[in-house]
Scaffold this motif. Structure first.
Motif, short mmCIF file in Angstrom:
data_model
loop_
_atom_site.label_atom_id
_atom_site.label_comp_id
_atom_site.label_asym_id
_atom_site.label_seq_id
_atom_site.Cartn_x
_atom_site.Cartn_y
_atom_site.Cartn_z
N UNK A 174 0.84 -1.20 0.00
CA UNK A 174 0.00 0.00 0.00
C UNK A 174 0.87 1.25 0.00
N UNK A 175 0.44 2.30 -0.71
CA UNK A 175 -0.76 2.35 -1.55
C UNK A 175 -0.64 1.46 -2.79
N UNK A 176 -1.77 1.11 -3.36
CA UNK A 176 -1.81 0.16 -4.47
C UNK A 176 -1.13 0.73 -5.71
N UNK A 177 -0.33 -0.10 -6.32
CA UNK A 177 0.25 0.21 -7.64
C UNK A 177 -0.85 0.02 -8.68
N UNK A 178 -1.36 1.11 -9.23
CA UNK A 178 -2.53 1.06 -10.10
C UNK A 178 -2.24 0.40 -11.45
N UNK A 179 -0.97 0.11 -11.73
CA UNK A 179 -0.65 -0.58 -12.98
C UNK A 179 -0.82 -2.09 -12.86
N UNK A 180 -1.00 -2.56 -11.65
CA UNK A 180 -1.10 -4.00 -11.41
C UNK A 180 -2.52 -4.51 -11.63
N UNK A 181 -2.61 -5.80 -11.86
CA UNK A 181 -3.91 -6.45 -11.97
C UNK A 181 -4.41 -6.76 -10.57
N UNK A 182 -5.59 -6.24 -10.26
CA UNK A 182 -6.10 -6.31 -8.88
C UNK A 182 -7.39 -7.12 -8.84
N UNK A 183 -7.50 -7.98 -7.85
CA UNK A 183 -8.75 -8.70 -7.59
C UNK A 183 -9.25 -8.33 -6.20
N UNK A 184 -10.45 -7.78 -6.13
CA UNK A 184 -11.12 -7.56 -4.85
C UNK A 184 -11.87 -8.85 -4.51
N UNK A 185 -11.55 -9.44 -3.37
CA UNK A 185 -12.14 -10.73 -3.00
C UNK A 185 -12.59 -10.67 -1.54
N UNK A 186 -13.88 -10.81 -1.30
CA UNK A 186 -14.38 -10.83 0.07
C UNK A 186 -15.80 -10.31 0.14
N UNK A 187 -16.54 -10.70 1.15
CA UNK A 187 -17.97 -10.35 1.23
C UNK A 187 -18.25 -8.87 1.40
N UNK A 188 -17.26 -8.09 1.87
CA UNK A 188 -17.49 -6.66 2.00
C UNK A 188 -17.16 -5.90 0.71
N UNK A 196 -2.18 -9.78 -9.71
CA UNK A 196 -0.90 -9.40 -9.11
C UNK A 196 -1.08 -9.09 -7.62
N UNK A 197 -2.25 -8.61 -7.29
CA UNK A 197 -2.55 -8.17 -5.93
C UNK A 197 -3.99 -8.50 -5.60
N UNK A 198 -4.22 -9.00 -4.38
CA UNK A 198 -5.57 -9.30 -3.92
C UNK A 198 -5.92 -8.39 -2.76
N UNK A 215 -10.23 -2.79 -16.77
CA UNK A 215 -9.69 -3.87 -17.61
C UNK A 215 -8.69 -4.71 -16.83
N UNK A 216 -8.24 -4.18 -15.67
CA UNK A 216 -7.27 -4.91 -14.84
C UNK A 216 -7.81 -5.18 -13.43
N UNK A 217 -9.11 -4.96 -13.23
CA UNK A 217 -9.69 -5.08 -11.89
C UNK A 217 -10.93 -5.95 -11.93
N UNK A 218 -11.03 -6.88 -11.00
CA UNK A 218 -12.22 -7.72 -10.89
C UNK A 218 -12.75 -7.69 -9.47
N UNK A 219 -14.03 -8.02 -9.31
CA UNK A 219 -14.69 -7.93 -8.02
C UNK A 219 -15.42 -9.24 -7.73
N UNK A 220 -15.17 -9.80 -6.56
CA UNK A 220 -15.73 -11.11 -6.23
C UNK A 220 -16.11 -11.15 -4.76
N UNK A 221 -17.32 -11.61 -4.47
CA UNK A 221 -17.75 -11.76 -3.08
C UNK A 221 -16.99 -12.89 -2.40
N UNK A 222 -16.80 -13.99 -3.09
CA UNK A 222 -15.99 -15.09 -2.57
C UNK A 222 -16.70 -16.02 -1.62
N UNK A 223 -17.41 -15.44 -0.68
CA UNK A 223 -18.16 -16.25 0.30
C UNK A 223 -19.21 -15.38 0.94
N UNK A 224 -20.10 -16.00 1.66
CA UNK A 224 -21.09 -15.26 2.44
C UNK A 224 -20.41 -14.59 3.63
N UNK A 225 -21.08 -13.61 4.17
CA UNK A 225 -20.56 -12.94 5.35
C UNK A 225 -20.50 -13.92 6.53
N UNK A 226 -21.54 -14.75 6.65
CA UNK A 226 -21.65 -15.71 7.74
C UNK A 226 -22.26 -17.00 7.22
#
Length: 740
Positions: free
Chosen positions: A379-393, A477-479, A426-437
């Protein structure tokens, strides 16, 4: 209305009318057909139609049109046309929700919290409200207790500063002025000391500990002019607070000088029967009245018993007159006799609620409350990297808190919504991954939050969601993993024995860590959590708490470096739950866990460290700061001669940042054992790269006072240590002495 007019009004009121002024009912009773209510919930309380239309106040209902209609009908029926008080739990915002109070404590900026309270008061006032049940200033040391999220932390000095700022923010210098509401400080007293962290439990404290640590924040609120105080559910010295004459009359009123309205917590007077302190409702009414409690919240204990108790000669009508006069005086200070609707305004309500100004403030407050717990360069995120947001929030809008009872989660900004505005999609994806509970988890909230049954996806749906997220993490590249407690796992009636991130989310974290080592955890939480595994494995951990309406925007700004985190922990994060209650300002022991002591025979655990994982006052930045050794202007403090303690702070990093410089003091030897360290002052220092600034603090005799062995407050001659650093763990020390 003049004082003599209030006295004449009181003298003309019937005894039952007075008793009813001391009763508070839920506002929902007044939203339905009166007959339907009277044959239902109100009847069960023992409330008749006459009492119903003489009740002095209601709680839990807001909205200008609704409350104006209730007030109009009420005053037509009330024998003396006395206006009704409208109260609500506006804890950290009405519709614009600011960070939860514990998060606000992390800003170390009471002035900011005061501005948030001022904005909340404005929204509450135009919505027809007169009183907010805020702030909660209970000292908190046990993270198992769900209500730690309502406090600003474990330190009495810091809590006192926030108490003062919030009271002044809500009330201003005159609660009768536009956009001001009466503040109610709670819960008096020591509710935060609930035994084993279990809500509504008893409290066991020595009087010394009560006075030294728990009472000062309440006193700060009273000195700031708070108009109302709420009793706590717990016992103090074996007596429930609501019937504790020593606590309420001797300490609150006589010693602290509180002359405002004292209200019970929800059904707390009646609950003294269950405590075993009152024989029945009549006995509870007698004891609470004698203790000086003016309003009975949500029972008919007063309304159904006080008249008979007076007629039987068991209580004095003069005590009832005292309480009713305080209630009338509060209504008068609010200006309700001249304008019973005060600031209620349906048209203004539309423009003030969630206005741009309030949203901007909410974003500022959120950004300043984030605590960077770990950062190994991600951090802070290198915006040139491929980023995956993973998590229920990732795409969750439920980022307020269980006590944002009037908040609308649909008005909140999620991380995904905010990220889509700035990340390269084009380099960012969004995934819930699992339920909160897990599916079998059932949670219940208050107000608009209602009931929540998170999840309820089939096993097949859960498996697919999980596998897609892990695959995306593998390719990135980064999660960035937004995970944490569900907001209803915190707050009232939400005590937890295991203070960890839900297992379903930890399983996702473990699987992601197997395929990608570059993980940033964005942690949502209403309390300190056991973060051992997350902290060990993730390369960065950013604690964002429950950040409120504009949380998503603020989080993305922090991730991308537009905001440089400057928050500091207002409550220690334990190594594990076995340490709690844990706090930095503990007492010295005869066998401290220090180097040079015998390895076995000292105060320690044999399986975990004594120290918390992250101590009070801790928090990192995207830049580095260098703090010079402490220098003192002299080595002796006297009654008339203070000394200056100074350090030079330098930004040695590459970006602008803010550091919270904290001064701690220890009284080395005294008539009673003193804490190993106590926060006495702090200063926020903002520096550009390469810039340096002197932080200077005055140490005077008043800072050295404490509750002495003889029960008096004062200072004692002797040696003192002073530390100045960026957390309670600082070793940057100097020594001075105090001489009379």
């Amino acid at each position: 209305m003049k004082k003599e007019d209030l006295k004449a009004l009181l003298a003309d009121m019937s005894l039952q009318e007075k008793a009813d002024q001391m009763m508070q009912l839920m506002g929902l009773f007044y939203l339905d057909d009166a007959e339907g209510v009277l044959t239902g919930p109100a009847r069960e309380l023992g409330v008749g139609e006459e009492d119903f239309w003489m009740t002095g106040s209601i709680l839990g209902t807001y909205g200008a049109e609704q409350l104006m209609a209730i007030q109009k009908k009420y005053m037509e029926k009330q024998p003396h046309h006395i206006p009704m008080l409208f109260m609500m739990d506006v804890i950290h915002g009405l519709k614009t929700v600011f960070p939860m109070p514990l998060a606000q404590g992390a800003t170390f900026e009471p002035e900011l919290s005061g501005r948030c309270a001022q904005a909340a008061a404005r929204e509450a006032a135009v919505s027809g409200l007169h009183v907010t049940f805020s702030p909660m200033v209970d000292l908190v040391r046990d993270a198992r207790w769900g209500r730690v999220m309502e406090s600003t932390g474990e330190d009495p000095y810091l809590n006192g500063l926030f108490a003062k700022a919030q009271v002044e923010g809500f009330q201003g210098d005159d609660i009768g002025k536009p956009y001001k509401v009466c503040s109610c400080v709670k819960h008096f007293a020591a509710y935060g000391g609930a035994w084993a962290g279990r809500d509504y439990n008893t409290v066991e404290l020595t009087e010394h500990t009560l006075r030294e640590f728990y009472l000062p924040p309440y006193k700060a609120a009273i000195d700031a002019g708070v108009g109302m105080v709420m009793t706590s559910f717990n016992t103090v010295n074996g007596i429930p607070a609501s019937t504790n004459r020593w606590l309420m009359r001797d300490i609150l009123r006589d010693e602290m000088g509180f002359d405002g309205v004292l209200i019970s917590d929800f059904s707390a007077i009646l609950e003294t029967v269950a405590h075993g302190n009152s024989a029945d409702e009549a006995d509870a009414a007698k004891k609470a009245l004698e203790a000086g409690v003016d309003i009975d919240m949500m029972t008919s204990v007063y309304a159904a018993n006080l008249c008979r108790l007076v007629e039987e000669g068991k209580v004095s009508e003069a005590l009832i007159d005292e309480s009713v006069m305080r209630i009338l005086e509060l209504k008068n200070k609010l200006g309700l006799f001249e304008n019973p609707y005060k600031d209620a305004n349906p048209e203004e309500e539309k423009t003030v609620i969630l206005c741009d100004e309030h949203r901007k403030l909410a974003k500022e407050a959120a950004g300043k409350c984030f605590v960077l717990l770990k950062n190994d360069g991600l951090l802070p995120v290198d915006m040139s990297k491929k980023v995956a947001f993973v998590g229920p929030y990732t795409n969750c809008k439920e980022i307020i808190s269980s006590w944002a009872v009037t908040g609308d989660v649909n008005a909140c900004v999620s991380i995904e919504e905010a990220a889509r505005e700035v990340f390269d999609l084009t380099r960012t994806t969004f995934h819930q991954g699992c339920q909160m509970l897990d599916n079998d988890y059932h949670l219940t909230g208050f107000g608009n939050l209602g009931e929540s049954v998170p999840g309820k996806l089939s096993e097949e749906e859960q498996k697919k969601m999980f596998e897609e997220a892990v695959e995306a993490a593998k390719k990135a590249d980064l999660v960035i993993m937004p995970i944490g407690e569900h907001f209803l796992q915190t707050g009232e009636a939400a005590s937890r024995a295991m203070i960890d991130v839900p297992e379903i989310q930890m399983n996702l974290f473990r699987e992601v860590s197997k395929v990608n080592e570059n993980i940033v955890v964005v942690l949502f939480n209403g309390r300190p959590l056991d973060l051992r595994e997350l902290s060990k494995t993730a390369k960065a951990v950013l604690d964002v708490w429950l950040p409120g309406t504009e949380g998503g925007h603020a989080i993305v700004d922090a991730l991308t470096g537009k905001i440089n985190p400057s928050g500091k922990l207002p409550m220690s994060f334990p190594y594990c739950v076995g340490q709690v209650p844990v706090h930095y300002n503990e007492y010295s022991t005869g066998r401290p866990n220090l180097e040079g002591m015998q390895e076995r025979f000292k105060s320690k655990y044999i399986d975990i460290p004594n120290a918390p994982l992250y101590p009070f006052g801790y928090g990192l930045s995207y830049t580095d700061f260098e703090i010079s050794p402490v220098t003192l202007s002299g080595d002796v403090v006297t009654d008339v001669q203070p000394i200056r303690a100074c350090v030079t702070v330098k930004n040695t990093g590459k970006v602008e940042g803010t550091e919270v410089i904290q001064l701690y003091i220890q009284d080395v030897a005294a008539s009673v054992v003193r804490p190993v360290k106590e926060l006495k002052r702090f200063e926020k220092v903002k520096l550009c790269p390469g810039e340096e600034k002197k932080a200077e603090f005055i140490i005077d005799e008043e800072m050295l006072r404490f509750l002495r062995a003889d029960g008096t407050v004062g200072s004692e001659e002797g040696k003192f240590r002073v530390w100045i650093g960026n957390s309670s763990n600082t070793k940057n020390e100097a020594v001075f002495s105090y001489q009379k």
